[in-house]
Design a protein around this motif. Structure first.
Motif, PDB file in Angstrom:
ATOM      1  N   ILE A 488      -5.745 -46.566  -9.816  1.00 32.03           N
ATOM      2  CA  ILE A 488      -5.124 -45.482  -9.055  1.00 32.03           C
ATOM      3  C   ILE A 488      -6.179 -44.874  -8.143  1.00 32.03           C
ATOM      4  N   HIS A 489      -5.876 -44.853  -6.822  1.00 34.01           N
ATOM      5  CA  HIS A 489      -6.812 -44.338  -5.833  1.00 34.01           C
ATOM      6  C   HIS A 489      -6.544 -42.868  -5.560  1.00 34.01           C
ATOM      7  N   SER A 490      -7.525 -42.205  -4.942  1.00 30.56           N
ATOM      8  CA  SER A 490      -7.445 -40.761  -4.742  1.00 30.56           C
ATOM      9  C   SER A 490      -6.338 -40.353  -3.782  1.00 30.56           C
ATOM     10  N   ASN A 491      -5.916 -41.242  -2.886  1.00 32.20           N
ATOM     11  CA  ASN A 491      -4.850 -40.874  -1.958  1.00 32.20           C
ATOM     12  C   ASN A 491      -3.468 -41.119  -2.534  1.00 32.20           C
ATOM     13  N   GLY A 492      -3.374 -41.520  -3.823  1.00 36.55           N
ATOM     14  CA  GLY A 492      -2.107 -41.691  -4.498  1.00 36.55           C
ATOM     15  C   GLY A 492      -1.642 -43.120  -4.625  1.00 36.55           C
ATOM     16  N   THR A 493      -2.335 -44.059  -4.094  1.00 37.19           N
ATOM     17  CA  THR A 493      -1.933 -45.456  -4.147  1.00 37.19           C
ATOM     18  C   THR A 493      -2.378 -46.076  -5.465  1.00 37.19           C
ATOM     19  N   VAL A 494      -1.458 -46.824  -6.099  1.00 36.69           N
ATOM     20  CA  VAL A 494      -1.789 -47.551  -7.307  1.00 36.69           C
ATOM     21  C   VAL A 494      -1.852 -49.035  -6.966  1.00 36.69           C
ATOM     22  N   GLU A 495      -2.843 -49.699  -7.471  1.00 33.85           N
ATOM     23  CA  GLU A 495      -3.070 -51.122  -7.198  1.00 33.85           C
ATOM     24  C   GLU A 495      -2.954 -51.900  -8.495  1.00 33.85           C
ATOM     25  N   ILE A 496      -2.135 -52.958  -8.472  1.00 37.81           N
ATOM     26  CA  ILE A 496      -2.003 -53.854  -9.614  1.00 37.81           C
ATOM     27  C   ILE A 496      -2.612 -55.192  -9.214  1.00 37.81           C
ATOM     28  N   LYS A 497      -3.613 -55.590  -9.940  1.00 38.85           N
ATOM     29  CA  LYS A 497      -4.265 -56.866  -9.669  1.00 38.85           C
ATOM     30  C   LYS A 497      -3.677 -57.930 -10.576  1.00 38.85           C
ATOM     31  N   HIS A 498      -3.446 -59.115 -10.006  1.00 39.11           N
ATOM     32  CA  HIS A 498      -2.903 -60.253 -10.750  1.00 39.11           C
ATOM     33  C   HIS A 498      -1.595 -59.862 -11.425  1.00 39.11           C
ATOM     34  N   VAL A 499      -0.596 -59.683 -10.579  1.00 40.64           N
ATOM     35  CA  VAL A 499       0.709 -59.231 -11.069  1.00 40.64           C
ATOM     36  C   VAL A 499       1.284 -60.266 -12.033  1.00 40.64           C
ATOM     37  N   ARG A 500       1.875 -59.724 -13.143  1.00 38.27           N
ATOM     38  CA  ARG A 500       2.509 -60.571 -14.139  1.00 38.27           C
ATOM     39  C   ARG A 500       4.013 -60.320 -14.129  1.00 38.27           C
ATOM     40  N   ILE A 501       4.744 -61.168 -14.826  1.00 42.69           N
ATOM     41  CA  ILE A 501       6.200 -61.007 -14.897  1.00 42.69           C
ATOM     42  C   ILE A 501       6.560 -59.687 -15.579  1.00 42.69           C
ATOM     43  N   GLU A 502       5.802 -59.291 -16.570  1.00 38.62           N
ATOM     44  CA  GLU A 502       6.119 -58.062 -17.297  1.00 38.62           C
ATOM     45  C   GLU A 502       5.824 -56.814 -16.477  1.00 38.62           C
ATOM     46  N   ASP A 503       5.145 -56.951 -15.341  1.00 44.36           N
ATOM     47  CA  ASP A 503       4.903 -55.795 -14.481  1.00 44.36           C
ATOM     48  C   ASP A 503       6.148 -55.401 -13.699  1.00 44.36           C
ATOM     49  N   GLN A 504       7.167 -56.221 -13.718  1.00 43.76           N
ATOM     50  CA  GLN A 504       8.394 -55.893 -12.983  1.00 43.76           C
ATOM     51  C   GLN A 504       9.055 -54.653 -13.610  1.00 43.76           C
ATOM     52  N   GLY A 505       9.559 -53.757 -12.742  1.00 43.66           N
ATOM     53  CA  GLY A 505      10.227 -52.546 -13.231  1.00 43.66           C
ATOM     54  C   GLY A 505      10.179 -51.445 -12.200  1.00 43.66           C
ATOM     55  N   THR A 506      10.514 -50.196 -12.647  1.00 39.06           N
ATOM     56  CA  THR A 506      10.538 -49.026 -11.767  1.00 39.06           C
ATOM     57  C   THR A 506       9.386 -48.105 -12.145  1.00 39.06           C
ATOM     58  N   TYR A 507       8.619 -47.720 -11.122  1.00 40.90           N
ATOM     59  CA  TYR A 507       7.452 -46.875 -11.310  1.00 40.90           C
ATOM     60  C   TYR A 507       7.718 -45.518 -10.672  1.00 40.90           C
ATOM     61  N   LEU A 508       7.197 -44.437 -11.323  1.00 39.67           N
ATOM     62  CA  LEU A 508       7.418 -43.060 -10.894  1.00 39.67           C
ATOM     63  C   LEU A 508       6.084 -42.423 -10.546  1.00 39.67           C
ATOM     64  N   CYS A 509       6.042 -41.800  -9.323  1.00 33.99           N
ATOM     65  CA  CYS A 509       4.841 -41.095  -8.849  1.00 33.99           C
ATOM     66  C   CYS A 509       5.177 -39.598  -8.836  1.00 33.99           C
ATOM     67  N   VAL A 510       4.336 -38.748  -9.497  1.00 30.30           N
ATOM     68  CA  VAL A 510       4.552 -37.301  -9.568  1.00 30.30           C
ATOM     69  C   VAL A 510       3.284 -36.598  -9.102  1.00 30.30           C
ATOM     70  N   VAL A 511       3.422 -35.643  -8.115  1.00 33.31           N
ATOM     71  CA  VAL A 511       2.313 -34.819  -7.634  1.00 33.31           C
ATOM     72  C   VAL A 511       2.687 -33.361  -7.896  1.00 33.31           C
ATOM     73  N   SER A 512       1.695 -32.541  -8.303  1.00 32.67           N
ATOM     74  CA  SER A 512       1.995 -31.145  -8.616  1.00 32.67           C
ATOM     75  C   SER A 512       0.734 -30.312  -8.504  1.00 32.67           C
ATOM     76  N   ASN A 513       0.904 -29.051  -8.149  1.00 30.91           N
ATOM     77  CA  ASN A 513      -0.162 -28.049  -8.198  1.00 30.91           C
ATOM     78  C   ASN A 513       0.473 -26.722  -8.575  1.00 30.91           C
ATOM     79  N   ILE A 514      -0.284 -25.646  -8.393  1.00 31.98           N
ATOM     80  CA  ILE A 514       0.232 -24.351  -8.832  1.00 31.98           C
ATOM     81  C   ILE A 514       1.398 -23.906  -7.974  1.00 31.98           C
TER      82      ILE A 514
END
Length: 1198
Positions: A488-514
């Protein structure tokens, strides 16, 4: 090396990826200070003929306003009628085409401002581009002697911008070097540098030493200004090279730079140029050292201009040091030291970046730079120095860092950093934006990403908020993404290296502050990867072959794929030679243009993969380029070239050709060949010849096209090397001698004004050698004794000296006529066609020259057959005097003939007087072949042959021999021989049938033997019609009829003619006895003649004469037609002659006349002897009209 290269590529890709994922953008809807996004260069060059544009663009919220400073003061754009600012932009347009554009040359600075701060551009120096025109000065011709150095100055305008300079020749209507025809159009030819000719850094043209072929040129300097690609040309200068002096060798001296040492200052990153140009004869060679050691050529360093120039495109601090150049030739050397100092304008180590802070947060701006000398760093707030700005306890300057702590809204501003030293400055803007902002996700929502298994994927969740929000990624909203599999990079991007079949699915990104919270989901589908199972292979083929690249693909069945082919990163166009067979690429009849990298590109919506192969087409090599000549000497020059592409077949050899014909250029001849690994060779040449060279490369496939020809080059002069050949001394008159020799070819002259030095003296005498100089190919010596030997030698010379002397040759002065002829001429061994001749030799003193030959003259005086006429043409036969010659054989004589001969002696010029003439007779020989042999068929069963006597009987003919035999009969009849006496000349033969053919051979005989045989075959007699055609024409009825008709017509014409001439009537015979008629020229109107009676002598007729007259009157027509004009005329007989009359007593044209060819008295004495000739006499009327005696016979016959 492959491992290191792979590591470097991997690190580079990771760096680019980090930069892409770490970028932090502020949405424009968020309030923010201005940021300069576009500005002109610090040194901005403009063309005053166009609109002068100074760019300045910025962004900010609210949108900023723009203003300008000129030379540090406020510039009121609105009040200047020639300037304007573009809408919603700070870009400045200046319209000063005609009103002194130079007044706008100044230093400009753009200011972009809004309520949160002011951003300043760097200072822009505006330069007006000027394309200078050289003054129209009249340049005097430059005169220089051959071998001396020469510098032609250029002095171009310094700019801006700095021009590129180069030199051209024949820039006016000048005649190109050594071209015989004056060209009507200007021909521009660049001056090609070599070891002798160089163009300096300052644009001047240097000649280390001048050659003769540098003369008669127009040299002009050209300056090209790159801003508008304008070329300015200096007025040409004419160089005249004097060749009156010999070229003397000289030690090297420096032309640029001068002196023994110099220094160069260069800034880091700028171009460093060091040159060293020297003069001398021979042309010096340049070598370099650095800090006392041989110069090592580093990858960022280039050595150019035949080692005379060192170019470093971007100088670094390691390039500092002492460079020494040494110019050397065989006479001596000279050295020059160049001290190089590398300084540096300020350069960035870390430049400040924008800060977004929430109230009470802390941060810092870093302005780190370096340079030589070390730069001074200053900070500004909205363009004002931070020292004079309102103090703020939340900020603090610490060296090159500006530190913020417990910020408030008052800290929102644009901060400028300036780092400068004496060689330049750096300028940067960075704002500090203090604000509260709820989290927000920037970018697409609910994204679907399809990815192939085994690859890597980036799922973006770019966000913004103040204070900086917290980021959380989860799958199906449960837990956090953990482990090394996810990054996970500081600008919010997530990187998956060597994608596998089990990586398939729905991913959720949440940002929050005060201030709040926001989320986004990304759905990931993993597919079977696409794979190229059959990859194209590298190929190396001959031109004209066919190639096939395979590309078989395996992929996910649910994802469609497309296959395309690329060549050198460009998509291929399918044509008649390039076709697709399913996914395979087929190219037919490949050529050099088909060579390259071919890539099979397989693409679907998830990925794009490719497989490449290289096609190499083997062909004849490309021609060499950049032919350069250097190291010129009298007999050699160095030729250097750049090899052309070998086209994947190694070059075996190079063939150097030359053209030395000034008047008919284009006649190339082979000079020599060299191994394929040589690119610089020394050519052995002839002195004082104008050469032009070209090079041909040869490999296994064949020969390349010839290269472009080199510059024309003339070797220096030298004395001749060749020796005149075929020297002869021959007298053309008895008191002179002509000395001649073969000329030297043009290539053997070795210099101008070729001439020959001729030497001679009497052989075996003590006199001195005499000499004379001539430019011709012969020289005459007069007042010599007859046939006196001389020693002769010849040598060639030109303006550079004398050539080698020839060997001594013996020549003789002129010959005289021999004083005496050979004596005692005699013959022996007389045969039918040859005889041996003997004579006594003459003394050598009487020959008056060199004995050449004895010559026998002979001719056939007559044949021993008195009736045979012969040719008495004189012939001769030479008997060369090879030793004491006293006899010889005359051949080709005619047998049975009388010959006469005499002999003379001859030298090379004259013959002696003839000797005594003797006669001899040749005996009988065999005859030649009979003449006029004919074969005829007068009847179907008979062949008739006849012949004539031989042309050369060569004796008394004793008979003929005839041999004959059938040639097409099946019986094989034996050869038959018939012998005939000499008076028989025909033979008839009865045939077996009409198809039988015979071969006849006929020869004549003498007492000596049988002569030459004549052989002929009878023709094909196969039809009766053909046989009739072979019958004698005189026996044909149609021929007899035509002849009778012709005779009848002639008879009628003669009768009519005679009647017209004799209209006067008949006269009594008795009266005619007493009257003679004298012809008169007068004619009556009807054409009859008038005669006057004179005198006639009356003689009694004898009975015999009367009978003869009657017989003449009864002569047959055939006899009359056969008589010729040799018959005598009646007028040949004068007074006292008897005139015969016809039986009726009429006088029909027998008149008295006189004999033409005899006197009257003599004719009377011979009258009785000539009576038999009267029948053929001619009658003359008045000497002008002749009537033949045949008329009498015709009338008597009638």
């Amino acid at each position: 090396m492959p491992v290191k290269m792979g590591t470097l590529v991997k690190q580079t890709l990771l760096l680019l990826l980090w930069q892409s994922v770490c970028a932090f953008d502020i949405p424009l809807e968020i309030r923010q200070p201005p940021t300069i996004t576009k500005q002109s260069l610090k040194d901005h060059i403009v063309d005053p003929r166009d609109t002068m544009v100074i760019e300045c663009e910025a962004k900010g919220t609210p949108y900023p306003t723009f203003s300008w400073r000129r030379n540090g003061k406020y510039f009121n754009v609105a009040r200047d009628p020639q300037t304007s600012m573009r809408r919603r932009s700070g870009t400045l347009d200046i319209y000063a085409w005609n009103n002194s554009p130079e007044s706008y040359e100044a230093e400009y600075q753009c200011i972009a401002s809004n309520e949160y701060g002011s951003a300043y551009s760097h200072k822009i120096r505006l330069w007006i581009s000027r394309a200078p025109i050289w003054p129209r000065e009249i340049l005097e011709p430059v005169t220089v002697s051959v071998g001396l150095p020469l510098v032609l100055p250029c002095n171009p305008h310094p700019g801006p911008p700095k021009p590129d300079t180069y030199w051209m020749t024949s820039c006016s209507y000048a005649r190109p070097f050594n071209w015989p025809i004056q060209t009507p159009f200007p021909t521009m030819q660049p001056v090609r540098p070599d070891r002798r000719v160089s163009m300096g850094i300052n644009g001047d043209l240097y000649f280390s030493n001048v050659l003769a072929n540098d003369s008669a040129h127009d040299y002009c300097c050209n300056a090209r200004f790159p801003y508008k690609n304008i070329i300015q040309q200096k007025r040409p200068v004419v160089v005249k090279v004097l060749t009156t002096r010999m070229v003397s060798e000289a030690a090297p001296t420096l032309l640029s730079p001068t002196g023994s040492s110099s220094s160069v200052l260069v800034l880091q990153g700028e171009e460093l140029l060091i040159e060293c140009i020297a003069s001398g004869v021979p042309t010096p060679r340049i070598t370099w050292t650095k800090d006392g050691e041989q110069l090592s050529i580093l990858p960022h360093m280039k050595v150019k201009n035949f080692n005379k120039l060192i170019q470093i495109p971007k100088a670094v601090f390691e390039d500092s040091g002492e460079y020494a150049c040494t110019a050397t030739n065989k006479i001596g050397y000279t050295e020059h030291t160049i001290t190089v100092r590398v300084k540096a304008a300020p350069f960035w180590l870390e430049r400040p970046t924008d800060l977004v802070l929430a109230p009470e947060e802390s941060g810092k701006l870093v302005c780190s730079s370096d340079g030589i000398p070390r730069p001074n760093v200053r900070w500004f707030i909205n363009g004002e120095p931070i020292e004079t700005a309102t103090p703020n306890p939340s900020r603090q300057v610490s060296g090159d860092t500006l530190i913020f702590s417990g910020v408030t809204l008052a800290n929102t501003a644009v901060y400028q950093c300036n780092a400068s030293n004496q060689y330049g400055y750096l300028h940067a803007n960075a704002f500090v934006n203090v604000l509260h902002a709820t989290p927000r996700i920037i970018g697409p929502r609910n994204e679907l990403i399809k990815v192939a298994e085994g690859t890597h994927v980036l799922m973006h969740c770019r966000y913004f908020g103040s204070p900086v929000p917290d980021l959380k990624w989860s799958k199906y909203g449960q837990g956090n993404l953990e482990g090394s599999h996810f990054s996970i990079h500081s600008n919010g991007t997530v990187e998956i290296k060597h994608v596998r079949i089990e990586d398939q699915g729905t991913y959720l990104c949440v940002v929050s502050n005060i201030a709040g919270r926001e989320e986004n989901q990304v759905r990931l589908e993993v597919k079977e990867p696409t794979e190229i199972v059959k990859r194209p292979q590298n190929m190396k083929v001959l031109r004209g072959s066919d190639v096939r690249f395979e590309c078989a693909v395996k992929s996910d069945a649910s994802v469609p794929v497309t296959t395309n082919w690329m060549k050198n990163k460009q998509f291929l166009i399918i044509g008649w030679r390039v076709s697709l067979e399913e996914s395979a690429l087929v190219i037919t009849n490949v050529n050099r243009g088909d060579e390259g990298n071919y890539t099979c590109v397989v693409k679907n919506e998830m990925e794009m993969i490719g497989a490449s192969a290289r096609l190499m087409v083997m062909d004849r090599p490309e021609p060499p380029t950049k032919l350069e000549l250097s190291d010129p000497f009298e007999r050699s020059v160095r030729l250097t070239w750049t090899p052309g592409d070998s086209n994947h077949s190694p070059i075996k050899e190079y063939l150097v050709q030359y053209d030395d014909d000034d008047w008919l250029p284009g006649k190339w001849k082979n000079l020599s060949s060299y191994p394929g690994n040589l690119h610089s060779v020394i050519l052995q040449l002839s002195p004082y010849i104008v050469y032009e060279f070209r090079v041909i490369a040869v490999n296994e496939i064949g020969s390349s096209r010839p290269s472009r020809s080199s510059t024309r080059f003339q070797t220096g002069g030298a004395p001749p090397d060749a020796i005149p050949q075929n020297i002869r001394g021959v007298g053309t008159w008895r008191n002179n001698m002509e000395i001649s020799w073969e000329p030297l070819s043009n290539r053997e002259w070795n210099g101008p004004h070729l001439k020959y030095l001729v030497w001679w003296k009497r052989r075996d005498s003590r006199e001195e050698w005499k000499n004379a100089t001539t430019k011709w190919l012969r020289y005459y010596i007069y007042e010599t004794d007859t046939f006196t030997p001389y020693e002769i030698k010849v040598q060639a010379a030109n303006d550079f000296g004398l050539g080698p002397e020839s060997q001594v040759v013996i020549g003789y002065s002129g010959e005289g006529r021999p004083l005496s002829a050979p004596l005692n001429l005699r013959v022996s061994d007389i045969e039918s066609n040859q005889v041996t001749v003997h004579w006594d030799p003459v003394s050598r003193e009487s020959i008056m020259g060199a004995l050449k030959e004895y010559k026998v003259y002979f001719w056939r005086d007559r044949s021993q057959l008195r009736w045979l006429s012969v040719s008495r043409a004189m012939k001769s036969k030479d008997f060369p005097a090879n030793g004491p010659r006293t006899s010889g054989t005359l051949s080709d004589l005619f047998p049975y003939s009388n010959y006469k001969i005499y002999i003379v002696v001859a030298n090379n010029r004259y013959e002696s007087s003839p000797s005594n003439t003797i006669e001899f007779a040749t005996p009988e020989g065999v005859p030649s072949a009979p003449r006029s042999f004919r074969i005829q068929q007068r009847h179907l069963d008979t062949i008739y042959v006849d012949w004539d006597t031989p042309a050369e009987p060569n004796g008394i003919i004793t008979g003929y021999s005839l041999k004959y035999q059938t040639v097409n009969a099946t019986r094989g009849e034996e050869l038959r021989v018939e012998d005939f006496p000499p008076n028989i000349s025909s033979f008839s033969l009865r045939r077996y049938d009409r198809y039988t053919r015979y071969r006849f051979s006929l020869a004549a005989r003498t007492q000596v033997g049988t002569g030459e045989w004549y052989t002929e075959e009878s023709p094909h007699y196969t039809t009766e019609a053909y046989a009739r055609d072979q019958v004698d024409i005189t026996t044909q009825g149609w021929f007899i009829g035509i002849m009778c008709a012709v005779a009848l017509i002639v008879l009628i014409l003669l009768i009519v003619c005679f009647i017209k001439r004799s209209r006067g009537g008949k006269y009594p015979v008795r009266e005619k006895k007493d009257i003679s008629l004298e012809p008169v020229d007068d004619k009556d109107q009807e054409g009859s003649f008038d005669y006057r009676i004179t005198r006639i002598a009356t003689l009694p007729y004898s009975r015999r004469e009367e009978e003869r007259g009657i017989q003449r009157g009864q002569t047959s027509v055939e006899a009359m037609m056969k008589r010729t004009e040799s018959d005598d005329s009646l007028m040949d007989y004068g007074d006292g002659g008897e005139i015969p009359f016809n039986e009726d007593g009429s006088f029909i044209g027998q008149y008295t006349g006189s004999r033409k060819d005899a006197e009257p008295d003599k004719e009377q004495e011979e009258d009785e002897d000539d009576e038999d000739d009267y029948s053929g006499a001619e009658i003359h009327f008045g000497g002008s009209l002749e009537l033949h005696s045949q008329i009498n016979a015709i009338y008597s016959f009638a």
